[in-house]
Write an enzyme that holds these catalytic residues in place. Structure first.
Site, PDB file in Angstrom:
ATOM      1  N   ASP A 133     -11.021   2.503  -9.861  1.00  0.00           N
ATOM      2  CA  ASP A 133      -9.823   2.762  -9.046  1.00  0.00           C
ATOM      3  C   ASP A 133     -10.266   3.422  -7.739  1.00  0.00           C
ATOM      4  O   ASP A 133     -11.376   3.967  -7.651  1.00  0.00           O
ATOM      5  CB  ASP A 133      -8.841   3.692  -9.779  1.00  0.00           C
ATOM      6  CG  ASP A 133      -7.578   3.955  -8.943  1.00  0.00           C
ATOM      7  OD1 ASP A 133      -6.975   2.982  -8.469  1.00  0.00           O
ATOM      8  OD2 ASP A 133      -7.210   5.129  -8.754  1.00  0.00           O
ATOM      9  N   SER A 134      -9.381   3.383  -6.754  1.00  0.00           N
ATOM     10  CA  SER A 134      -9.664   4.062  -5.487  1.00  0.00           C
ATOM     11  C   SER A 134      -9.838   5.569  -5.702  1.00  0.00           C
ATOM     12  O   SER A 134     -10.504   6.228  -4.913  1.00  0.00           O
ATOM     13  CB  SER A 134      -8.516   3.818  -4.512  1.00  0.00           C
ATOM     14  OG  SER A 134      -7.321   4.331  -5.051  1.00  0.00           O
ATOM     15  N   GLY A 166      -4.342   2.410   0.012  1.00  0.00           N
ATOM     16  CA  GLY A 166      -3.066   1.730   0.248  1.00  0.00           C
ATOM     17  C   GLY A 166      -2.790   1.197   1.640  1.00  0.00           C
ATOM     18  O   GLY A 166      -2.189   0.142   1.794  1.00  0.00           O
ATOM     19  N   CYS A 186      -6.391  -0.676 -10.417  1.00  0.00           N
ATOM     20  CA  CYS A 186      -5.791  -0.314  -9.128  1.00  0.00           C
ATOM     21  C   CYS A 186      -5.039  -1.541  -8.626  1.00  0.00           C
ATOM     22  O   CYS A 186      -5.628  -2.626  -8.497  1.00  0.00           O
ATOM     23  CB  CYS A 186      -6.912   0.061  -8.161  1.00  0.00           C
ATOM     24  SG  CYS A 186      -6.355   0.362  -6.473  1.00  0.00           S
ATOM     25  N   ASN A 187      -3.755  -1.368  -8.376  1.00  0.00           N
ATOM     26  CA  ASN A 187      -2.959  -2.502  -7.897  1.00  0.00           C
ATOM     27  C   ASN A 187      -3.388  -2.946  -6.506  1.00  0.00           C
ATOM     28  O   ASN A 187      -3.424  -4.130  -6.202  1.00  0.00           O
ATOM     29  CB  ASN A 187      -1.481  -2.126  -7.869  1.00  0.00           C
ATOM     30  CG  ASN A 187      -0.896  -2.064  -9.259  1.00  0.00           C
ATOM     31  OD1 ASN A 187      -0.426  -3.059  -9.766  1.00  0.00           O
ATOM     32  ND2 ASN A 187      -0.943  -0.899  -9.883  1.00  0.00           N
ATOM     33  N   THR A 188      -3.700  -1.969  -5.657  1.00  0.00           N
ATOM     34  CA  THR A 188      -4.063  -2.295  -4.276  1.00  0.00           C
ATOM     35  C   THR A 188      -5.327  -3.159  -4.262  1.00  0.00           C
ATOM     36  O   THR A 188      -5.390  -4.182  -3.568  1.00  0.00           O
ATOM     37  CB  THR A 188      -4.278  -0.996  -3.473  1.00  0.00           C
ATOM     38  OG1 THR A 188      -3.161  -0.133  -3.712  1.00  0.00           O
ATOM     39  CG2 THR A 188      -4.380  -1.278  -2.000  1.00  0.00           C
ATOM     40  N   CYS A 234       1.630   0.977  -9.201  1.00  0.00           N
ATOM     41  CA  CYS A 234       0.508   1.746  -8.668  1.00  0.00           C
ATOM     42  C   CYS A 234       0.090   2.656  -9.808  1.00  0.00           C
ATOM     43  O   CYS A 234       0.938   3.323 -10.421  1.00  0.00           O
ATOM     44  CB  CYS A 234       0.929   2.564  -7.458  1.00  0.00           C
ATOM     45  SG  CYS A 234      -0.345   3.722  -6.915  1.00  0.00           S
ATOM     46  N   HIS A 277      -1.283   5.375  -9.930  1.00  0.00           N
ATOM     47  CA  HIS A 277      -1.039   6.810  -9.749  1.00  0.00           C
ATOM     48  C   HIS A 277       0.377   7.226 -10.180  1.00  0.00           C
ATOM     49  O   HIS A 277       0.609   8.376 -10.528  1.00  0.00           O
ATOM     50  CB  HIS A 277      -1.166   7.200  -8.267  1.00  0.00           C
ATOM     51  CG  HIS A 277      -2.565   7.286  -7.756  1.00  0.00           C
ATOM     52  ND1 HIS A 277      -3.378   6.185  -7.610  1.00  0.00           N
ATOM     53  CD2 HIS A 277      -3.290   8.344  -7.329  1.00  0.00           C
ATOM     54  CE1 HIS A 277      -4.537   6.574  -7.107  1.00  0.00           C
ATOM     55  NE2 HIS A 277      -4.511   7.871  -6.926  1.00  0.00           N
TER      56      HIS A 277
HETATM   57  N1  DGL Z   1      -4.029   3.506  -7.827  1.00  0.00           N
HETATM   58  C1  DGL Z   1      -3.952   2.630  -6.702  1.00  0.00           C
HETATM   59  C2  DGL Z   1      -2.962   1.498  -6.969  1.00  0.00           C
HETATM   60  O1  DGL Z   1      -2.686   1.228  -8.078  1.00  0.00           O
HETATM   61  C3  DGL Z   1      -3.615   3.388  -5.502  1.00  0.00           C
HETATM   62  C4  DGL Z   1      -3.939   3.359  -4.422  1.00  0.00           C
HETATM   63  C5  DGL Z   1      -4.410   3.890  -3.166  1.00  0.00           C
HETATM   64  O2  DGL Z   1      -5.567   4.276  -3.158  1.00  0.00           O
HETATM   65  O3  DGL Z   1      -3.626   3.883  -2.221  1.00  0.00           O
HETATM   66  O4  DGL Z   1      -2.470   0.849  -6.101  1.00  0.00           O
END
Ligand code: DGL
Length: 272
Positions: free
Chosen positions: A11-12, A44, A74-76, A193, A195
């Protein structure tokens, strides 16, 4: 001796730990390596090129650690980088490795959570602007109408552990109101997301009771269980010492302090 490999989870920053929690609960027997790119998060608002570059670098780092299967929790990153990695990088450079995301397993089951066929999707700007959820949900449930809302302030609030403070309420109310103003028939809101599950107590208080608020941890874990059943050639190679290693591109001390809020247990991390 048979060579074994851990499952990589990326993840980010911290958000992927909410998905890792569910995966480790469902599949406790395997070895895992988690990598948070905290030094460069949040992702994001970055461009496609930047998110792709950062994500590929992290995936290649996990490959170098021996992972044959990496989950982009991570969705992004799933929205912006997964397709190129799957279609370009893996066939050219890593034909025996696999990278999976969080969008497809969610899209596959979302129809089970709505009666009205109107689903709200809340995510980062990157995820929302990619329109990945519109496309993927439409493949499996063409009758579902997807209404999207980007929530650019939520990840910074969560990463700074300010999300449950009264100061966060303005941005929580604002994005929820903007989503609900798009349609009175939404009965399911997807937190797209990894988070956002940390906002659940506040979101539950803001949304009416009839709204089903969906998080992805269990959905992604179920998808992985199913994937491994269908791919014994990958499953056979996963190590079974129950190791859980954590790495961050940021400061390990800061990571350890924050990570337990997301993972639900103490975490001892290392520098990437
Ligand atoms: N957890 C990331 C997601 O699911 C978040 C992102 C981010 O770093 O902006 O999109």
């Amino acid at each position: 001796m048979k060579e074994t490999s851990p499952i990589g989870i990326f993840d980010s920053g911290y958000g992927g730990l909410t998905v890792f929690r569910s995966i480790a609960d469902q599949l406790p027997e395997y070895d895992y390596i988690y990598l948070g790119d905290n030094a460069r998060s949040p992702y994001g608002d970055h461009s496609f090129e930047t998110i792709y570059k950062y994500t590929l670098e992290c995936v290649e780092w996990l490959f170098a650690k021996g992972c044959k299967l990496v989950i982009l929790a991570c969705n992004t990153a799933s929205a912006k980088a997964l397709r190129t990695i799957q279609q370009k990088d893996l066939p050219a450079k890593y034909p025996d490795r696999r990278v999976l995301g969080v969008i497809r397993p969610t899209a596959e089951v979302i129809g089970n959570f709505t009666q009205s066929n109107q689903v709200g999707v809340m995510g980062t700007r990157g995820t929302v602007n990619s329109e990945s959820y519109l496309l993927e949900i439409n493949k499996f449930f063409p009758d579902i109408k997807v209404l999207q809302q980007s929530c650019p302030m939520w990840v910074p609030l969560i990463e700074n552990n300010e999300h449950l403070q009264p100061g966060a309420d303005f941005f929580i109310d604002e994005y929820c109101s903007l989503l609900m103003a798009q349609s009175g028939d939404i009965d399911c809101v997807l937190l797209a997301c990894t988070h956002y599950p940390l906002l659940l107590p506040k979101l539950r208080a803001v949304f009416p009771d009839y709204i089903n608020i969906l998080t992805q941890g269990e959905i992604v874990a179920n998808g992985l269980v199913d994937y491994l059943k269908r791919h014994p050639e990958i499953e056979n190679k996963i190590g079974r010492k129950k190791d859980k290693l954590f790495y961050t591109s940021g400061d390990p001390a800061a990571f350890n302090e924050h990570a337990s809020i997301f993972f639900g247990e103490d975490v001892e991390s290392n520098s990437m």
